[in-house]
Design a protein around this motif. Sequence first.
Motif, PDB file in Angstrom:
ATOM      1  N   ILE A  85      92.610  61.142  17.180  1.00 39.10           N
ATOM      2  CA  ILE A  85      93.018  59.856  17.073  1.00 39.10           C
ATOM      3  C   ILE A  85      92.825  59.292  15.516  1.00 39.10           C
ATOM      4  CG2 ILE A  85      91.217  58.323  17.975  1.00 39.10           C
ATOM      5  CD1 ILE A  85      94.840  58.124  19.019  1.00 39.10           C
ATOM      6  N   GLN A  86      91.729  59.632  14.999  1.00 43.08           N
ATOM      7  CA  GLN A  86      91.213  59.348  13.731  1.00 43.08           C
ATOM      8  C   GLN A  86      92.138  60.049  12.913  1.00 43.08           C
ATOM      9  OE1 GLN A  86      87.062  60.091  13.712  1.00 43.08           O
ATOM     10  NE2 GLN A  86      86.510  58.163  13.782  1.00 43.08           N
ATOM     11  N   GLY A  87      92.202  61.145  12.967  1.00 44.77           N
ATOM     12  CA  GLY A  87      93.416  62.003  12.129  1.00 44.77           C
ATOM     13  C   GLY A  87      94.720  61.422  11.885  1.00 44.77           C
ATOM     14  N   LEU A  88      95.234  60.926  13.159  1.00 41.49           N
ATOM     15  CA  LEU A  88      96.579  60.599  13.192  1.00 41.49           C
ATOM     16  C   LEU A  88      96.626  59.132  12.686  1.00 41.49           C
ATOM     17  CD1 LEU A  88      97.643  61.748  16.899  1.00 41.49           C
ATOM     18  CD2 LEU A  88      98.463  62.592  14.529  1.00 41.49           C
ATOM     19  N   ALA A  89      95.750  58.443  13.014  1.00 43.02           N
ATOM     20  CA  ALA A  89      95.492  57.288  12.395  1.00 43.02           C
ATOM     21  C   ALA A  89      95.359  56.833  10.934  1.00 43.02           C
ATOM     22  CB  ALA A  89      94.538  56.222  13.085  1.00 43.02           C
ATOM     23  N   PHE A  90      94.656  57.680  10.359  1.00 38.89           N
ATOM     24  CA  PHE A  90      94.473  57.902   8.942  1.00 38.89           C
ATOM     25  C   PHE A  90      95.956  58.358   8.330  1.00 38.89           C
ATOM     26  CE2 PHE A  90      89.721  58.405   9.142  1.00 38.89           C
ATOM     27  CZ  PHE A  90      89.267  57.294   8.483  1.00 38.89           C
ATOM     28  N   ALA A  91      96.483  59.418   8.917  1.00 30.55           N
ATOM     29  CA  ALA A  91      97.810  59.651   8.399  1.00 30.55           C
ATOM     30  C   ALA A  91      98.726  58.689   8.488  1.00 30.55           C
ATOM     31  CB  ALA A  91      98.190  60.912   9.028  1.00 30.55           C
ATOM     32  N   ALA A  92      98.908  57.929   9.254  1.00 28.97           N
ATOM     33  CA  ALA A  92      99.799  56.843   9.672  1.00 28.97           C
ATOM     34  C   ALA A  92      99.494  55.634   9.170  1.00 28.97           C
ATOM     35  CB  ALA A  92     100.579  56.905  10.978  1.00 28.97           C
ATOM     36  N   GLU A  93      98.231  55.257   8.785  1.00 28.51           N
ATOM     37  CA  GLU A  93      97.774  54.106   8.573  1.00 28.51           C
ATOM     38  C   GLU A  93      98.026  52.835   9.639  1.00 28.51           C
ATOM     39  OE1 GLU A  93      99.453  52.882   4.750  1.00 28.51           O
ATOM     40  OE2 GLU A  93      98.140  54.326   3.558  1.00 28.51           O
ATOM     41  N   LEU A  94      97.549  53.399  10.679  1.00 28.93           N
ATOM     42  CA  LEU A  94      97.676  52.665  12.221  1.00 28.93           C
ATOM     43  C   LEU A  94      96.393  52.003  12.455  1.00 28.93           C
ATOM     44  CD1 LEU A  94     100.340  54.612  14.013  1.00 28.93           C
ATOM     45  CD2 LEU A  94     100.805  52.465  13.025  1.00 28.93           C
ATOM     46  N   PRO A  95      96.429  50.976  13.456  1.00 27.71           N
ATOM     47  CA  PRO A  95      94.999  50.666  14.105  1.00 27.71           C
ATOM     48  C   PRO A  95      94.959  51.364  15.352  1.00 27.71           C
ATOM     49  CG  PRO A  95      96.731  48.905  14.410  1.00 27.71           C
ATOM     50  CD  PRO A  95      97.424  50.080  13.361  1.00 27.71           C
ATOM     51  N   ILE A  96      93.826  51.100  15.830  1.00 29.94           N
ATOM     52  CA  ILE A  96      93.346  52.064  17.060  1.00 29.94           C
ATOM     53  C   ILE A  96      92.864  51.156  18.012  1.00 29.94           C
ATOM     54  CG2 ILE A  96      92.153  53.842  18.209  1.00 29.94           C
ATOM     55  CD1 ILE A  96      91.967  55.079  15.428  1.00 29.94           C
ATOM     56  N   ALA A  97      93.286  51.227  19.440  1.00 28.31           N
ATOM     57  CA  ALA A  97      92.946  50.635  20.436  1.00 28.31           C
ATOM     58  C   ALA A  97      92.001  51.305  21.389  1.00 28.31           C
ATOM     59  CB  ALA A  97      93.853  49.817  21.170  1.00 28.31           C
ATOM     60  N   PRO A  98      90.473  51.189  21.255  1.00 27.06           N
ATOM     61  CA  PRO A  98      89.765  52.042  22.145  1.00 27.06           C
ATOM     62  C   PRO A  98      89.624  51.719  23.309  1.00 27.06           C
ATOM     63  CG  PRO A  98      88.598  50.899  20.451  1.00 27.06           C
ATOM     64  CD  PRO A  98      89.978  50.229  20.455  1.00 27.06           C
ATOM     65  N   VAL A  99      90.217  52.507  24.380  1.00 30.00           N
ATOM     66  CA  VAL A  99      90.202  52.017  25.970  1.00 30.00           C
ATOM     67  C   VAL A  99      89.182  52.978  26.562  1.00 30.00           C
ATOM     68  CG1 VAL A  99      91.871  52.044  27.943  1.00 30.00           C
ATOM     69  CG2 VAL A  99      92.735  51.681  25.634  1.00 30.00           C
ATOM     70  N   SER A 100      88.733  51.991  27.741  1.00 29.51           N
ATOM     71  CA  SER A 100      87.419  52.638  28.439  1.00 29.51           C
ATOM     72  C   SER A 100      88.314  53.965  29.293  1.00 29.51           C
ATOM     73  CB  SER A 100      86.978  51.593  29.390  1.00 29.51           C
ATOM     74  OG  SER A 100      86.292  52.235  30.377  1.00 29.51           O
ATOM     75  N   THR A 101      87.702  54.994  29.454  1.00 32.80           N
ATOM     76  CA  THR A 101      88.137  55.957  30.254  1.00 32.80           C
ATOM     77  C   THR A 101      88.116  55.685  31.602  1.00 32.80           C
ATOM     78  OG1 THR A 101      87.237  57.835  28.881  1.00 32.80           O
ATOM     79  CG2 THR A 101      87.757  58.299  31.062  1.00 32.80           C
ATOM     80  N   LEU A 102      86.816  54.963  32.179  1.00 32.04           N
ATOM     81  CA  LEU A 102      86.800  54.512  33.642  1.00 32.04           C
ATOM     82  C   LEU A 102      87.803  53.593  33.957  1.00 32.04           C
ATOM     83  CD1 LEU A 102      82.829  54.641  33.840  1.00 32.04           C
ATOM     84  CD2 LEU A 102      84.599  56.142  34.879  1.00 32.04           C
ATOM     85  N   THR A 103      88.071  52.484  32.931  1.00 32.97           N
ATOM     86  CA  THR A 103      89.091  51.434  33.372  1.00 32.97           C
ATOM     87  C   THR A 103      90.245  52.135  33.441  1.00 32.97           C
ATOM     88  OG1 THR A 103      87.876  49.947  31.999  1.00 32.97           O
ATOM     89  CG2 THR A 103      89.934  49.314  32.476  1.00 32.97           C
ATOM     90  N   ALA A 104      90.612  53.115  32.477  1.00 27.51           N
ATOM     91  CA  ALA A 104      92.073  53.500  32.727  1.00 27.51           C
ATOM     92  C   ALA A 104      92.050  54.614  33.992  1.00 27.51           C
ATOM     93  CB  ALA A 104      92.482  54.774  31.691  1.00 27.51           C
ATOM     94  N   LEU A 105      90.992  55.068  34.497  1.00 26.48           N
ATOM     95  CA  LEU A 105      90.860  55.492  35.858  1.00 26.48           C
ATOM     96  C   LEU A 105      91.207  54.758  36.947  1.00 26.48           C
ATOM     97  CD1 LEU A 105      90.650  58.370  37.546  1.00 26.48           C
ATOM     98  CD2 LEU A 105      88.102  57.596  37.400  1.00 26.48           C
ATOM     99  N   ALA A 106      90.524  53.453  36.666  1.00 27.47           N
ATOM    100  CA  ALA A 106      90.715  52.480  37.923  1.00 27.47           C
ATOM    101  C   ALA A 106      92.251  51.958  37.966  1.00 27.47           C
ATOM    102  CB  ALA A 106      89.597  51.583  37.677  1.00 27.47           C
ATOM    103  N   TYR A 107      92.648  51.768  36.595  1.00 30.07           N
ATOM    104  CA  TYR A 107      94.061  51.259  36.829  1.00 30.07           C
ATOM    105  C   TYR A 107      94.948  52.074  37.343  1.00 30.07           C
ATOM    106  CZ  TYR A 107      97.694  48.601  34.397  1.00 30.07           C
ATOM    107  OH  TYR A 107      98.836  47.671  34.036  1.00 30.07           O
ATOM    108  N   GLN A 108      94.799  53.350  37.394  1.00 29.99           N
ATOM    109  CA  GLN A 108      95.576  54.470  37.982  1.00 29.99           C
ATOM    110  C   GLN A 108      95.769  54.119  39.567  1.00 29.99           C
ATOM    111  OE1 GLN A 108      95.782  59.195  38.441  1.00 29.99           O
ATOM    112  NE2 GLN A 108      94.865  58.443  36.768  1.00 29.99           N
ATOM    113  N   ALA A 109      94.865  53.444  40.121  1.00 34.52           N
ATOM    114  CA  ALA A 109      94.555  53.113  41.609  1.00 34.52           C
ATOM    115  C   ALA A 109      95.889  52.241  42.235  1.00 34.52           C
ATOM    116  CB  ALA A 109      93.393  52.514  42.031  1.00 34.52           C
ATOM    117  N   GLY A 110      96.654  51.637  41.303  1.00 32.64           N
ATOM    118  CA  GLY A 110      97.840  51.146  41.815  1.00 32.64           C
ATOM    119  C   GLY A 110      97.677  49.664  41.367  1.00 32.64           C
ATOM    120  N   PRO A 111      98.949  49.052  41.963  1.00 31.18           N
ATOM    121  CA  PRO A 111      99.297  47.381  41.736  1.00 31.18           C
ATOM    122  C   PRO A 111      98.020  46.710  42.162  1.00 31.18           C
ATOM    123  CG  PRO A 111     101.194  48.393  42.441  1.00 31.18           C
ATOM    124  CD  PRO A 111     100.033  49.339  42.567  1.00 31.18           C
ATOM    125  N   PRO A 112      97.698  45.675  41.569  1.00 32.75           N
ATOM    126  CA  PRO A 112      96.343  44.662  42.012  1.00 32.75           C
ATOM    127  C   PRO A 112      96.701  44.226  43.400  1.00 32.75           C
ATOM    128  CG  PRO A 112      96.914  44.283  39.870  1.00 32.75           C
ATOM    129  CD  PRO A 112      98.116  45.105  40.176  1.00 32.75           C
TER     130      PRO A 112
END
Length: 236
Positions: A85-112
């Motif tokens: 992600i650092q390599g791609l962001a440097f090349a394209a001059e883009l900001p990065i959103a660092p997302v928790s792996t565990l939150t992404a996993l929990a989000y997969q569980a379906g609609p609230p």
Amino acid sequence: RDQPRSRGLGDVYKRQTEGCSAALLINGEVIDRFQVAPREHGNLILPMVDELLNEAGMTLQQLDALAFGRGPGSFTGVRMATGVIQGLAFAAELPIAPVSTLTALAYQAGPPVEGQTVYAALDARMGEVYWCEYERSDGQLKAVSNESVIAPAALSVTQGKQAIGIGHGWGTYENELTQLVNASELLLLPNALPRAREVAQLAVSMVRDGQTVSADNALPVYLRDNVAKKKAQQQS
């Protein structure tokens, strides 16, 4: 096709376990690639990114931001994801959103579902899990514990009547975790792996709220700082 800037968000997520995935979110719609391929992530991730951009008719520079699963997870997996992600962001001059792996996993569980508890657990090896608890309230998924790497027997668990256990930590330690949670209704999703699709979806609000970092400040979260030391302690 010609796409204006500020319409897309790209996510690169190199799984700390068996799955490798990338996703592209444009105007609320997600296209993604996912493949279970242990030890092949380095060969797969950049071609996945190219495929998604080509399918959308876009370039990396046309995106608003990039996102990645920043951990917790294995040292090698999190480090590789961060490097990509650092390599791609440097090349394209883009900001990065660092997302928790565990939150992404929990989000997969379906609609609230109001009042439901989600227990995200990934097998961390060495008799431990990467763990975090979430509650669904007001239509959102909110962490109600700190992320930790811990032995299942050492967990202090918030008891929820309706609960979901997600992640392969539940496959490895199903008996121990089920007894700890003690929910009246417990749905287990032990085969779920974190995916780029959810990382990208979670990153949208982070980008909107200015919760992004520069490429050189996109840092991994390991939780386990010294694997070699722990192994030596266990052997002794």
